[in-house]
Design a protein around this motif. Structure first.
Motif, PDB file in Angstrom:
ATOM      1  N   VAL A 106      72.910  76.300  57.258  1.00 48.34           N
ATOM      2  CA  VAL A 106      72.051  75.307  56.266  1.00 48.34           C
ATOM      3  C   VAL A 106      73.087  75.049  55.088  1.00 48.34           C
ATOM      4  O   VAL A 106      73.244  73.729  54.989  1.00 48.34           O
ATOM      5  CB  VAL A 106      70.945  75.988  55.888  1.00 48.34           C
ATOM      6  N   ILE A 107      73.652  76.149  54.493  1.00 48.33           N
ATOM      7  CA  ILE A 107      74.765  75.871  53.552  1.00 48.33           C
ATOM      8  C   ILE A 107      75.913  74.662  54.061  1.00 48.33           C
ATOM      9  O   ILE A 107      76.388  73.725  53.284  1.00 48.33           O
ATOM     10  CB  ILE A 107      75.167  76.926  53.084  1.00 48.33           C
ATOM     11  N   ALA A 108      76.501  74.901  55.311  1.00 43.12           N
ATOM     12  CA  ALA A 108      77.351  74.007  55.667  1.00 43.12           C
ATOM     13  C   ALA A 108      76.889  72.552  55.536  1.00 43.12           C
ATOM     14  O   ALA A 108      77.641  71.606  55.583  1.00 43.12           O
ATOM     15  CB  ALA A 108      78.210  74.443  57.071  1.00 43.12           C
ATOM     16  N   ILE A 109      75.739  72.458  56.444  1.00 46.27           N
ATOM     17  CA  ILE A 109      75.142  71.184  56.743  1.00 46.27           C
ATOM     18  C   ILE A 109      74.873  70.562  55.371  1.00 46.27           C
ATOM     19  O   ILE A 109      75.061  69.292  55.063  1.00 46.27           O
ATOM     20  CB  ILE A 109      73.880  71.271  57.724  1.00 46.27           C
ATOM     21  N   LEU A 110      74.194  71.331  54.579  1.00 52.33           N
ATOM     22  CA  LEU A 110      73.975  70.694  53.151  1.00 52.33           C
ATOM     23  C   LEU A 110      75.020  70.114  52.274  1.00 52.33           C
ATOM     24  O   LEU A 110      75.175  69.249  51.586  1.00 52.33           O
ATOM     25  CB  LEU A 110      72.882  71.378  52.293  1.00 52.33           C
ATOM     26  N   SER A 111      76.173  71.000  52.544  1.00 49.34           N
ATOM     27  CA  SER A 111      77.407  70.572  51.913  1.00 49.34           C
ATOM     28  C   SER A 111      78.004  69.151  52.612  1.00 49.34           C
ATOM     29  O   SER A 111      78.677  68.533  51.536  1.00 49.34           O
ATOM     30  CB  SER A 111      78.587  71.596  51.901  1.00 49.34           C
ATOM     31  N   GLY A 112      77.882  69.259  53.769  1.00 50.21           N
ATOM     32  CA  GLY A 112      78.413  67.823  54.393  1.00 50.21           C
ATOM     33  C   GLY A 112      77.589  66.682  53.953  1.00 50.21           C
ATOM     34  O   GLY A 112      77.967  65.694  53.719  1.00 50.21           O
ATOM     35  N   LEU A 113      76.149  67.001  54.047  1.00 51.51           N
ATOM     36  CA  LEU A 113      74.978  66.034  53.473  1.00 51.51           C
ATOM     37  C   LEU A 113      75.640  65.346  52.046  1.00 51.51           C
ATOM     38  O   LEU A 113      75.609  64.126  51.832  1.00 51.51           O
ATOM     39  CB  LEU A 113      73.924  66.240  53.411  1.00 51.51           C
ATOM     40  N   VAL A 114      76.006  66.272  51.203  1.00 50.60           N
ATOM     41  CA  VAL A 114      76.204  65.927  49.802  1.00 50.60           C
ATOM     42  C   VAL A 114      77.702  65.203  49.697  1.00 50.60           C
ATOM     43  O   VAL A 114      77.508  64.010  49.076  1.00 50.60           O
ATOM     44  CB  VAL A 114      76.262  67.178  48.782  1.00 50.60           C
ATOM     45  N   ALA A 115      78.409  65.667  50.631  1.00 51.84           N
ATOM     46  CA  ALA A 115      79.676  64.805  50.786  1.00 51.84           C
ATOM     47  C   ALA A 115      79.686  63.402  51.277  1.00 51.84           C
ATOM     48  O   ALA A 115      80.291  62.383  50.764  1.00 51.84           O
ATOM     49  CB  ALA A 115      80.786  65.667  51.536  1.00 51.84           C
ATOM     50  N   ALA A 116      78.722  63.405  52.248  1.00 53.98           N
ATOM     51  CA  ALA A 116      78.360  62.068  52.854  1.00 53.98           C
ATOM     52  C   ALA A 116      77.786  61.050  51.918  1.00 53.98           C
ATOM     53  O   ALA A 116      78.096  59.884  51.946  1.00 53.98           O
ATOM     54  CB  ALA A 116      77.650  62.243  54.251  1.00 53.98           C
ATOM     55  N   PHE A 148      81.150  63.863  56.031  1.00 51.59           N
ATOM     56  CA  PHE A 148      80.280  64.753  56.776  1.00 51.59           C
ATOM     57  C   PHE A 148      81.129  65.521  57.517  1.00 51.59           C
ATOM     58  O   PHE A 148      80.797  66.826  57.481  1.00 51.59           O
ATOM     59  CB  PHE A 148      79.051  64.187  57.247  1.00 51.59           C
ATOM     60  N   LEU A 149      81.792  65.213  58.520  1.00 50.03           N
ATOM     61  CA  LEU A 149      82.301  66.126  59.424  1.00 50.03           C
ATOM     62  C   LEU A 149      83.402  66.892  58.987  1.00 50.03           C
ATOM     63  O   LEU A 149      83.405  68.215  59.241  1.00 50.03           O
ATOM     64  CB  LEU A 149      82.884  65.165  60.463  1.00 50.03           C
ATOM     65  N   ALA A 150      84.273  66.238  58.102  1.00 51.27           N
ATOM     66  CA  ALA A 150      85.350  67.209  57.527  1.00 51.27           C
ATOM     67  C   ALA A 150      84.735  68.152  56.580  1.00 51.27           C
ATOM     68  O   ALA A 150      85.222  69.404  56.751  1.00 51.27           O
ATOM     69  CB  ALA A 150      86.223  66.423  56.646  1.00 51.27           C
ATOM     70  N   VAL A 151      83.672  67.973  55.827  1.00 55.39           N
ATOM     71  CA  VAL A 151      83.345  69.082  54.773  1.00 55.39           C
ATOM     72  C   VAL A 151      82.431  70.106  55.624  1.00 55.39           C
ATOM     73  O   VAL A 151      82.593  71.182  55.242  1.00 55.39           O
ATOM     74  CB  VAL A 151      82.556  68.368  53.742  1.00 55.39           C
ATOM     75  N   ALA A 152      81.667  69.646  56.585  1.00 50.66           N
ATOM     76  CA  ALA A 152      80.684  70.559  57.628  1.00 50.66           C
ATOM     77  C   ALA A 152      81.632  71.571  58.392  1.00 50.66           C
ATOM     78  O   ALA A 152      81.462  72.958  58.332  1.00 50.66           O
ATOM     79  CB  ALA A 152      79.810  69.795  58.249  1.00 50.66           C
ATOM     80  N   ALA A 153      82.631  70.990  58.826  1.00 52.35           N
ATOM     81  CA  ALA A 153      83.553  71.873  59.487  1.00 52.35           C
ATOM     82  C   ALA A 153      84.314  72.810  58.722  1.00 52.35           C
ATOM     83  O   ALA A 153      84.491  73.908  59.282  1.00 52.35           O
ATOM     84  CB  ALA A 153      84.518  70.796  60.538  1.00 52.35           C
ATOM     85  N   VAL A 165      85.518  78.249  56.904  1.00 52.00           N
ATOM     86  CA  VAL A 165      85.511  79.277  55.904  1.00 52.00           C
ATOM     87  C   VAL A 165      84.227  80.469  56.153  1.00 52.00           C
ATOM     88  O   VAL A 165      84.735  81.704  56.179  1.00 52.00           O
ATOM     89  CB  VAL A 165      85.126  78.699  54.441  1.00 52.00           C
ATOM     90  N   GLN A 166      83.209  80.092  56.445  1.00 54.91           N
ATOM     91  CA  GLN A 166      82.202  80.997  56.673  1.00 54.91           C
ATOM     92  C   GLN A 166      82.585  82.040  57.894  1.00 54.91           C
ATOM     93  O   GLN A 166      82.339  83.019  57.893  1.00 54.91           O
ATOM     94  CB  GLN A 166      81.028  80.470  56.957  1.00 54.91           C
ATOM     95  N   GLU A 167      83.177  81.261  58.819  1.00 53.59           N
ATOM     96  CA  GLU A 167      83.470  82.249  60.132  1.00 53.59           C
ATOM     97  C   GLU A 167      84.659  83.112  59.675  1.00 53.59           C
ATOM     98  O   GLU A 167      84.648  84.322  60.181  1.00 53.59           O
ATOM     99  CB  GLU A 167      83.986  81.183  61.257  1.00 53.59           C
ATOM    100  N   LYS A 168      85.573  82.900  58.915  1.00 55.72           N
ATOM    101  CA  LYS A 168      86.730  83.639  58.603  1.00 55.72           C
ATOM    102  C   LYS A 168      86.010  84.970  57.665  1.00 55.72           C
ATOM    103  O   LYS A 168      86.511  85.941  57.540  1.00 55.72           O
ATOM    104  CB  LYS A 168      87.724  82.693  57.658  1.00 55.72           C
ATOM    105  N   LEU A 169      85.078  84.386  56.803  1.00 57.30           N
ATOM    106  CA  LEU A 169      84.316  85.320  56.194  1.00 57.30           C
ATOM    107  C   LEU A 169      83.597  86.242  56.867  1.00 57.30           C
ATOM    108  O   LEU A 169      83.063  87.381  56.320  1.00 57.30           O
ATOM    109  CB  LEU A 169      83.582  84.994  55.057  1.00 57.30           C
ATOM    110  N   GLY A 170      83.285  86.165  57.954  1.00 56.02           N
ATOM    111  CA  GLY A 170      82.370  86.966  58.987  1.00 56.02           C
ATOM    112  C   GLY A 170      80.955  86.674  58.825  1.00 56.02           C
ATOM    113  O   GLY A 170      80.106  87.339  59.264  1.00 56.02           O
ATOM    114  N   LEU A 171      80.576  85.387  58.549  1.00 58.22           N
ATOM    115  CA  LEU A 171      79.123  85.177  58.186  1.00 58.22           C
ATOM    116  C   LEU A 171      78.568  84.477  59.532  1.00 58.22           C
ATOM    117  O   LEU A 171      77.473  84.618  59.686  1.00 58.22           O
ATOM    118  CB  LEU A 171      78.849  84.067  57.035  1.00 58.22           C
TER     119      LEU A 171
END
Length: 76
Positions: A24-34, A59-64, A69-75
């Motif tokens: 949800v955080i990734a999607i919302l960050s992408g929406l703010v950027a879009a 949207f695609l760049a920021v969400a990806a 980053v979240q995957e690297k952090l183990g989330l």
């Protein structure tokens, strides 16, 4: 005689709630950027389609990036 100690147990991974919240955080960050890209594009007198294209790319760049980053952090 040598005794070996068992390996330390690894902590359990993130719960389902944490994973959903991370997405949800990734999607919302992408929406703010879009939204920002679309608004800025229209302000700079781009056509609607050009502004929409910039917004989609943002949207695609920021969400990806956020998901990577979240995957690297183990989330995820």
């Amino acid at each position: 005689m040598t005794t070996t100690t068992p390996p330390a147990s690894t902590p359990p991974g993130p719960s389902r709630t944490v994973k959903v919240m991370a997405l949800v955080i990734a999607i919302l960050s992408g929406l703010v950027a879009a939204l920002t890209a679309f608004t800025l594009g229209r302000h700079l007198q781009a056509t609607g389609l050009e502004a929409l294209t910039c917004a989609a790319g943002s949207f695609l760049a920021v969400a990806a990036f956020a998901m990577a980053v979240q995957e690297k952090l183990g989330l995820l």
